[in-house]
Design a protein around this motif. Structure first.
Motif, mmCIF file in Angstrom:
data_model
loop_
_atom_site.group_PDB
_atom_site.id
_atom_site.type_symbol
_atom_site.label_atom_id
_atom_site.label_comp_id
_atom_site.label_asym_id
_atom_site.label_seq_id
_atom_site.Cartn_x
_atom_site.Cartn_y
_atom_site.Cartn_z
ATOM 1 N N UNK A 119 0.838 -1.195 0.000
ATOM 2 C CA UNK A 119 0.000 0.000 0.000
ATOM 3 C C UNK A 119 0.876 1.250 0.000
ATOM 4 N N UNK A 120 0.676 2.099 -0.997
ATOM 5 C CA UNK A 120 1.430 3.352 -1.094
ATOM 6 C C UNK A 120 0.576 4.566 -0.781
ATOM 7 N N UNK A 121 -0.719 4.371 -0.468
ATOM 8 C CA UNK A 121 -1.583 5.482 -0.085
ATOM 9 C C UNK A 121 -2.731 5.691 -1.055
ATOM 10 N N UNK A 122 -3.728 6.451 -0.612
ATOM 11 C CA UNK A 122 -4.910 6.734 -1.429
ATOM 12 C C UNK A 122 -4.894 8.197 -1.870
ATOM 13 N N UNK A 123 -5.605 8.464 -2.956
ATOM 14 C CA UNK A 123 -5.694 9.829 -3.469
ATOM 15 C C UNK A 123 -6.991 9.977 -4.249
ATOM 16 N N UNK A 124 -7.348 11.231 -4.567
ATOM 17 C CA UNK A 124 -8.581 11.528 -5.286
ATOM 18 C C UNK A 124 -8.280 11.907 -6.731
ATOM 19 N N UNK A 125 -9.308 11.786 -7.565
ATOM 20 C CA UNK A 125 -9.133 12.083 -8.990
ATOM 21 C C UNK A 125 -8.930 13.563 -9.225
ATOM 22 N N UNK A 126 -9.623 14.412 -8.448
ATOM 23 C CA UNK A 126 -9.512 15.859 -8.626
ATOM 24 C C UNK A 126 -9.126 16.486 -7.307
ATOM 25 N N UNK A 127 -8.171 17.367 -7.360
ATOM 26 C CA UNK A 127 -7.737 18.111 -6.169
ATOM 27 C C UNK A 127 -7.253 19.469 -6.634
ATOM 28 N N UNK A 128 -8.208 20.323 -7.025
ATOM 29 C CA UNK A 128 -7.868 21.610 -7.624
ATOM 30 C C UNK A 128 -7.046 22.489 -6.692
ATOM 31 N N UNK A 129 -7.290 22.385 -5.378
ATOM 32 C CA UNK A 129 -6.550 23.214 -4.433
ATOM 33 C C UNK A 129 -5.133 22.698 -4.208
ATOM 34 N N UNK A 130 -4.875 21.442 -4.523
ATOM 35 C CA UNK A 130 -3.565 20.842 -4.321
ATOM 36 C C UNK A 130 -3.312 19.857 -5.463
ATOM 37 N N UNK A 131 -2.833 20.325 -6.630
ATOM 38 C CA UNK A 131 -2.649 19.431 -7.782
ATOM 39 C C UNK A 131 -1.746 18.247 -7.476
ATOM 40 N N UNK A 132 -0.667 18.479 -6.739
ATOM 41 C CA UNK A 132 0.236 17.392 -6.363
ATOM 42 C C UNK A 132 -0.128 16.923 -4.965
ATOM 43 N N UNK A 133 -0.531 15.664 -4.857
ATOM 44 C CA UNK A 133 -0.983 15.113 -3.578
ATOM 45 C C UNK A 133 0.106 14.220 -2.981
ATOM 46 N N UNK A 134 0.561 14.580 -1.792
ATOM 47 C CA UNK A 134 1.546 13.750 -1.099
ATOM 48 C C UNK A 134 0.832 12.599 -0.402
ATOM 49 N N UNK A 135 1.395 11.423 -0.511
ATOM 50 C CA UNK A 135 0.816 10.247 0.119
ATOM 51 C C UNK A 135 1.548 9.958 1.420
ATOM 52 N N UNK A 136 0.819 9.327 2.344
ATOM 53 C CA UNK A 136 1.346 9.162 3.704
ATOM 54 C C UNK A 136 1.933 7.773 3.940
ATOM 55 N N UNK A 137 2.568 7.214 2.934
ATOM 56 C CA UNK A 137 3.222 5.918 3.081
ATOM 57 C C UNK A 137 4.698 6.055 2.715
ATOM 58 N N UNK A 138 5.561 5.344 3.453
ATOM 59 C CA UNK A 138 6.995 5.342 3.175
ATOM 60 C C UNK A 138 7.308 4.187 2.229
ATOM 61 N N UNK A 139 7.806 4.504 1.049
ATOM 62 C CA UNK A 139 8.118 3.501 0.039
ATOM 63 C C UNK A 139 9.611 3.580 -0.277
ATOM 64 N N UNK A 140 10.339 2.596 0.215
ATOM 65 C CA UNK A 140 11.793 2.564 -0.020
ATOM 66 C C UNK A 140 12.177 1.747 -1.236
ATOM 67 N N UNK A 141 11.339 0.760 -1.581
ATOM 68 C CA UNK A 141 11.617 -0.084 -2.753
ATOM 69 C C UNK A 141 10.366 -0.176 -3.615
ATOM 70 N N UNK A 142 10.575 -0.300 -4.918
ATOM 71 C CA UNK A 142 9.446 -0.464 -5.832
ATOM 72 C C UNK A 142 9.977 -0.944 -7.171
ATOM 73 N N UNK A 143 9.488 -2.109 -7.598
ATOM 74 C CA UNK A 143 9.802 -2.586 -8.944
ATOM 75 C C UNK A 143 8.828 -1.992 -9.957
ATOM 76 N N UNK A 144 7.639 -1.626 -9.468
ATOM 77 C CA UNK A 144 6.616 -1.025 -10.329
ATOM 78 C C UNK A 144 5.587 -0.328 -9.452
ATOM 79 N N UNK A 145 4.798 0.558 -10.065
ATOM 80 C CA UNK A 145 3.689 1.216 -9.387
ATOM 81 C C UNK A 145 2.409 0.898 -10.152
#
Length: 270
Positions: free
Chosen positions: A218-244
C-alpha cells in the motif's frame, strides 16, 4: 424561558425609562436577579441613557448671573409692599400649560432615548456581524497557510536529489487515464499528480501500490480531482518499488488490491 426574545421585546428599555407597571417592574427585577444576561443588558441600557444625558446637558449662559445681579439691588432699602395674592380662576390654565410643556419635553427625551437605544442595538448587531466575518477570514487564512505548507513540502520533495518522475497511462478500463508518480527511494516519499482519471463515487478512492518482488504494498490513497492541491503527497513510506500500479478501492483504502479495478501500471526500471 427564551432570554434573547425577552431582551428583544423592549420591556427592559421601558423599565429603564420608568414606563412600566408595578407588575412589569417586579417581573424585570426578578428575572434580572435570575439571568445574568438580563442584568447585563439593564446595566448597558442605564449606562447608555446616562451617557446620552451627559452628552446633551447644557450649561447656563455665563452672562445670566450678571443680569440677575444687576436687577437685584441690595443697597436700596425700599419699604416692603405686601399685597394679597389675587385669586383669579383664569390663571389655572397657566399651570396646565406648564405641565403640558413638561410632558412634551419628557416625551421628546423618551423618543430620543429610544432612538439612542435603537442605535446601540444596531451597533451591537454590526459588531456581532464583524466578529463573524473576522472568524470566517481567520478560517480562510488558516486554510491558505495549510495549503502553502503542503505546497512547500511538495516542492521540497520535487527538488530533492534522487526524486524520480514516473508516468502511468490508463489501460482499457481508463483509456484516457494519465497521472504522474514522484518517488524518492532515499527519503521514501511518494506524491502523485492526476492529469486525467475518471471521477469516482463519494465512497471510493484511487489507491497507489508499489510492487516489490511481485508483492503489492500500500502506497496510499488519493482523489481524482484536487484543484486546491494538484500534487498530492501520500502518507506511506516507500523505499523499494519494482513497479507502481493504481486500483479503485473503497474510501480509505484496502489492505490488498482489487485486481478487477486495476487501471494503470508502470515499472520503475523504465
Amino acid at each position: 424561558m427564551n432570554v434573547t426574545e425577552y431582551i428583544a421585546s423592549g420591556i427592559l428599555e421601558s423599565y429603564v425609562m420608568g414606563a412600566v407597571s408595578d407588575q412589569e417592574r417586579r417581573e424585570v427585577e426578578c428575572l434580572s436577579a435570575i439571568y445574568p444576561e438580563i442584568r447585563n443588558e439593564l446595566d448597558e441600557l442605564s449606562k447608555a441613557i446616562e451617557n446620552y444625558a451627559l452628552l446633551h446637558s447644557l450649561e447656563p449662559p455665563a452672562e445670566l448671573k450678571a443680569k440677575l445681579m444687576e436687577q437685584l439691588d441690595f443697597n436700596e432699602q425700599q419699604p416692603a409692599i405686601i399685597r394679597p395674592m389675587p385669586v383669579d380662576r383664569d390663571s389655572a390654565p397657566t399651570y396646565r400649560s406648564t405641565w403640558i410643556v413638561a410632558a412634551s419635553v419628557g416625551l421628546l427625551v423618551l423618543i430620543f432615548s429610544f432612538f439612542l437605544l435603537s442605535e446601540l442595538r444596531t451597533n451591537q448587531n454590526t459588531m456581532a456581524s464583524l466578529r463573524t466575518t473576522n472568524s470566517s477570514l481567520a478560517s480562510e487564512v488558516k486554510q491558505l497557510r495549510d495549503h502553502q505548507s503542503q505546497t512547500d513540502q511538495t516542492l521540497a520533495l520535487l527538488r530533492q536529489p534522487g526524486t524520480r518522475t514516473l508516468e502511468l497511462k490508463g489501460n482499457e478500463k481508463a483509456p484516457n487515464g494519465s497521472m504522474l508518480v514522484f518517488w524518492n527511494a532515499r527519503t521514501q516519499q511518494v506524491a502523485v499528480e492526476v492529469q486525467s482519471l475518471p471521477a469516482l463515487p463519494a465512497d471510493q478512492q484511487y489507491q497507489l501500490w508499489s510492487l516489490v518482488d511481485g508483492r503489492p504494498i500500500d502506497a496510499g490513497v488519493f482523489d481524482a480531482t484536487a484543484s486546491s492541491q494538484p500534487v498530492q503527497r501520500l502518507n506511506r513510506a516507500i523505499g523499494r518499488a519494482d513497479a507502481f500500479a493504481v486500483t479503485v478501492e473503497k474510501r480509505g483504502g484496502s489492505p490488498s488490491p482489487t485486481l478487477s479495478t486495476l487501471l494503470a501500471m508502470t515499472p520503475t526500471s523504465v
